[in-house]
Design a protein around this motif. Structure first.
Motif, PDB file in Angstrom:
ATOM      1  N   CYS B  90      40.368  36.297  44.026  1.00 35.61           N
ATOM      2  CA  CYS B  90      39.421  37.469  43.527  1.00 35.61           C
ATOM      3  C   CYS B  90      38.882  36.684  42.201  1.00 35.61           C
ATOM      4  CB  CYS B  90      40.150  38.583  43.160  1.00 35.61           C
ATOM      5  SG  CYS B  90      39.370  39.748  42.314  1.00 35.61           S
ATOM      6  N   ALA B  91      37.621  36.788  41.918  1.00 35.11           N
ATOM      7  CA  ALA B  91      36.973  36.133  40.779  1.00 35.11           C
ATOM      8  C   ALA B  91      35.976  36.934  40.369  1.00 35.11           C
ATOM      9  CB  ALA B  91      36.496  34.754  41.006  1.00 35.11           C
ATOM     10  N   GLY B  92      35.620  36.924  38.788  1.00 36.87           N
ATOM     11  CA  GLY B  92      34.675  37.731  38.287  1.00 36.87           C
ATOM     12  C   GLY B  92      33.792  37.024  37.162  1.00 36.87           C
ATOM     13  N   PRO B  93      32.386  36.993  37.170  1.00 34.86           N
ATOM     14  CA  PRO B  93      31.870  36.095  36.222  1.00 34.86           C
ATOM     15  C   PRO B  93      32.074  36.877  34.759  1.00 34.86           C
ATOM     16  CG  PRO B  93      30.177  37.471  37.505  1.00 34.86           C
ATOM     17  CD  PRO B  93      31.773  37.735  38.212  1.00 34.86           C
ATOM     18  N   ARG B  94      32.267  36.150  33.738  1.00 28.85           N
ATOM     19  CA  ARG B  94      32.441  36.590  32.432  1.00 28.85           C
ATOM     20  C   ARG B  94      30.850  37.082  31.988  1.00 28.85           C
ATOM     21  NH1 ARG B  94      32.401  34.788  26.897  1.00 28.85           N
ATOM     22  NH2 ARG B  94      31.190  33.097  27.519  1.00 28.85           N
ATOM     23  N   ALA B  95      30.977  38.016  31.293  1.00 29.03           N
ATOM     24  CA  ALA B  95      29.724  38.624  30.746  1.00 29.03           C
ATOM     25  C   ALA B  95      29.224  37.640  29.774  1.00 29.03           C
ATOM     26  CB  ALA B  95      29.996  39.757  30.119  1.00 29.03           C
ATOM     27  N   GLY B  96      27.822  37.533  29.894  1.00 25.34           N
ATOM     28  CA  GLY B  96      27.300  36.677  28.910  1.00 25.34           C
ATOM     29  C   GLY B  96      26.330  35.673  29.719  1.00 25.34           C
ATOM     30  N   ASN B  97      25.586  34.695  29.225  1.00 27.48           N
ATOM     31  CA  ASN B  97      24.508  34.161  29.846  1.00 27.48           C
ATOM     32  C   ASN B  97      25.030  32.940  30.941  1.00 27.48           C
ATOM     33  OD1 ASN B  97      22.695  35.179  28.248  1.00 27.48           O
ATOM     34  ND2 ASN B  97      22.775  33.701  26.535  1.00 27.48           N
ATOM     35  N   ASN B  98      26.058  32.511  30.784  1.00 30.44           N
ATOM     36  CA  ASN B  98      26.539  31.335  31.583  1.00 30.44           C
ATOM     37  C   ASN B  98      27.490  31.834  33.015  1.00 30.44           C
ATOM     38  OD1 ASN B  98      24.954  29.389  30.247  1.00 30.44           O
ATOM     39  ND2 ASN B  98      26.321  29.907  28.505  1.00 30.44           N
ATOM     40  N   ARG B  99      27.793  33.039  32.646  1.00 34.55           N
ATOM     41  CA  ARG B  99      28.440  33.455  33.988  1.00 34.55           C
ATOM     42  C   ARG B  99      29.614  32.632  34.527  1.00 34.55           C
ATOM     43  NH1 ARG B  99      26.553  38.258  33.701  1.00 34.55           N
ATOM     44  NH2 ARG B  99      26.924  38.733  36.011  1.00 34.55           N
ATOM     45  N   LYS B 100      30.353  31.983  33.775  1.00 36.47           N
ATOM     46  CA  LYS B 100      31.626  31.300  34.167  1.00 36.47           C
ATOM     47  C   LYS B 100      32.623  32.304  34.987  1.00 36.47           C
ATOM     48  CE  LYS B 100      35.034  31.274  30.457  1.00 36.47           C
ATOM     49  NZ  LYS B 100      35.913  30.518  29.828  1.00 36.47           N
ATOM     50  N   LEU B 101      33.182  31.744  36.054  1.00 38.44           N
ATOM     51  CA  LEU B 101      33.928  32.778  36.892  1.00 38.44           C
ATOM     52  C   LEU B 101      35.353  32.561  36.093  1.00 38.44           C
ATOM     53  CD1 LEU B 101      33.095  31.750  40.516  1.00 38.44           C
ATOM     54  CD2 LEU B 101      32.802  33.772  39.063  1.00 38.44           C
ATOM     55  N   ILE B 102      36.085  33.657  36.227  1.00 38.44           N
ATOM     56  CA  ILE B 102      37.303  34.180  35.678  1.00 38.44           C
ATOM     57  C   ILE B 102      38.119  34.569  37.052  1.00 38.44           C
ATOM     58  CG2 ILE B 102      39.054  35.602  34.371  1.00 38.44           C
ATOM     59  CD1 ILE B 102      36.881  34.124  32.634  1.00 38.44           C
ATOM     60  N   TRP B 103      39.249  33.679  37.512  1.00 37.78           N
ATOM     61  CA  TRP B 103      39.969  33.639  38.538  1.00 37.78           C
ATOM     62  C   TRP B 103      41.264  34.475  38.350  1.00 37.78           C
ATOM     63  CZ3 TRP B 103      37.890  30.893  42.965  1.00 37.78           C
ATOM     64  CH2 TRP B 103      36.804  30.294  42.816  1.00 37.78           C
ATOM     65  N   GLY B 104      41.521  34.939  39.726  1.00 35.72           N
ATOM     66  CA  GLY B 104      43.155  35.608  39.773  1.00 35.72           C
ATOM     67  C   GLY B 104      43.814  34.177  40.311  1.00 35.72           C
ATOM     68  N   LEU B 105      45.112  34.545  40.253  1.00 36.77           N
ATOM     69  CA  LEU B 105      46.038  33.259  40.614  1.00 36.77           C
ATOM     70  C   LEU B 105      45.939  33.086  42.327  1.00 36.77           C
ATOM     71  CD1 LEU B 105      49.264  33.515  38.828  1.00 36.77           C
ATOM     72  CD2 LEU B 105      47.898  31.675  38.737  1.00 36.77           C
ATOM     73  N   GLY B 106      45.510  34.021  43.065  1.00 33.09           N
ATOM     74  CA  GLY B 106      45.285  33.943  44.450  1.00 33.09           C
ATOM     75  C   GLY B 106      46.643  34.567  45.022  1.00 33.09           C
ATOM     76  N   THR B 107      46.223  35.021  46.316  1.00 33.27           N
ATOM     77  CA  THR B 107      47.184  35.460  47.339  1.00 33.27           C
ATOM     78  C   THR B 107      47.226  34.735  48.615  1.00 33.27           C
ATOM     79  OG1 THR B 107      46.947  37.891  46.516  1.00 33.27           O
ATOM     80  CG2 THR B 107      47.951  37.508  48.663  1.00 33.27           C
ATOM     81  N   SER B 108      48.519  34.226  48.998  1.00 37.66           N
ATOM     82  CA  SER B 108      48.423  33.352  50.119  1.00 37.66           C
ATOM     83  C   SER B 108      48.605  34.225  51.312  1.00 37.66           C
ATOM     84  CB  SER B 108      49.527  32.456  50.221  1.00 37.66           C
ATOM     85  OG  SER B 108      49.684  31.563  51.098  1.00 37.66           O
ATOM     86  N   LEU B 109      47.719  34.386  52.270  1.00 40.34           N
ATOM     87  CA  LEU B 109      47.812  35.047  53.532  1.00 40.34           C
ATOM     88  C   LEU B 109      48.293  34.224  54.579  1.00 40.34           C
ATOM     89  CD1 LEU B 109      47.294  37.907  55.137  1.00 40.34           C
ATOM     90  CD2 LEU B 109      44.913  37.032  55.256  1.00 40.34           C
TER      91      LEU B 109
END
Lengths: 113, 113
Positions: B90-109
């Motif tokens: 799961c990831a969300g872009p950080r608010a601001g002009n450049n939209r770097k993604l903030i990531w979760g650690l992940g879930t292994s399915l």
């Protein structure tokens, strides 16, 4: 289907050596990124690049790191003097716009010994 | 501080059943979220996104639900197939002009035949 390609897939280097990781983003994309993932840890943002300049960088992206778009197709990440803790999977990504999803390359595994 | 959290490191599901992957976020500055899927030795691939103005987005077998009051989103895969076995971020872009993604650690399915 267009894809982001990265070379090499695996790079082993001695501590203190310089490495260059190469990426060819999708051709009509305008935004380029480098991320890395240390084994067992989160995917971390390193740097974003737009209009031939760095638009944002993280605290990880210190003076040892640099990026370049030497021609119209390649996007490179250089680590000047590698440290053991630089060992990670490095992912290049590109996107059409800053508000659109990023497409990732398959990654380069960097191992610093 | 913007964070994205995936609290379940792994999930195991029988083929044909529903997989539900969860993600929490810490503040309301995210205006959309993305799910990426990652196979071993490959880069993350974009799967589906959802804007914060919606509470559901569906694409084939994949549906993402967003509960803004709980700051929670979930990815449903119905029916699950063995080829869905991967790590989901799961990831969300950080608010601001450049939209770097903030990531979760992940879930292994793991989807078992």
């Amino acid at each position: 289907e267009p894809e982001v390609t990265q070379t090499p897939s695996h790079q082993v280097t001695q501590m203190g050596q310089e490495v260059i990781l190469r990426c060819v983003p999708i051709s009509n994309h305008l935004y380029f990124y480098w991320y890395r993932q240390i084994l067992g840890q989160k995917v971390e943002f390193l740097v974003s690049f737009y209009n031939n300049e760095i638009s944002e960088k993280s605290e990880i992206f210190d003076d040892q790191f640099s990026v370049e778009r030497p021609d119209g197709s390649n996007f490179t990440l250089k680590i000047r003097s590698t440290k053991l803790e630089d060992s990670a999977m490095y992912f290049c990504a590109s996107s059409k716009g800053s508000y659109t999803e990023a497409f990732f390359g398959q990654g380069t595994r960097l191992t610093v010994v | 501080d913007q964070q994205v959290k995936q609290n379940s490191p792994s999930l195991s599901v029988q083929e044909g059943r529903i997989s539900i992957l969860n993600c929490d976020y810490t503040n309301s500055m995210f205006d959309y979220f993305l799910w990426y899927k990652k196979y071993p030795a490959e880069g993350p691939t974009f799967l589906i996104s959802i804007s914060s103005i919606k509470d559901k987005n569906e694409d084939g077998r994949f549906t993402v639900f967003l509960n803004k009051s709980a700051k929670h989103l979930s990815l449903h895969i119905v029916p699950s197939q063995p080829g869905d076995s991967a790590v989901y971020f799961c990831a969300g872009p950080r608010a601001g002009n450049n939209r770097k993604l903030i990531w979760g650690l992940g879930t292994s399915l793991a989807v078992n035949p």
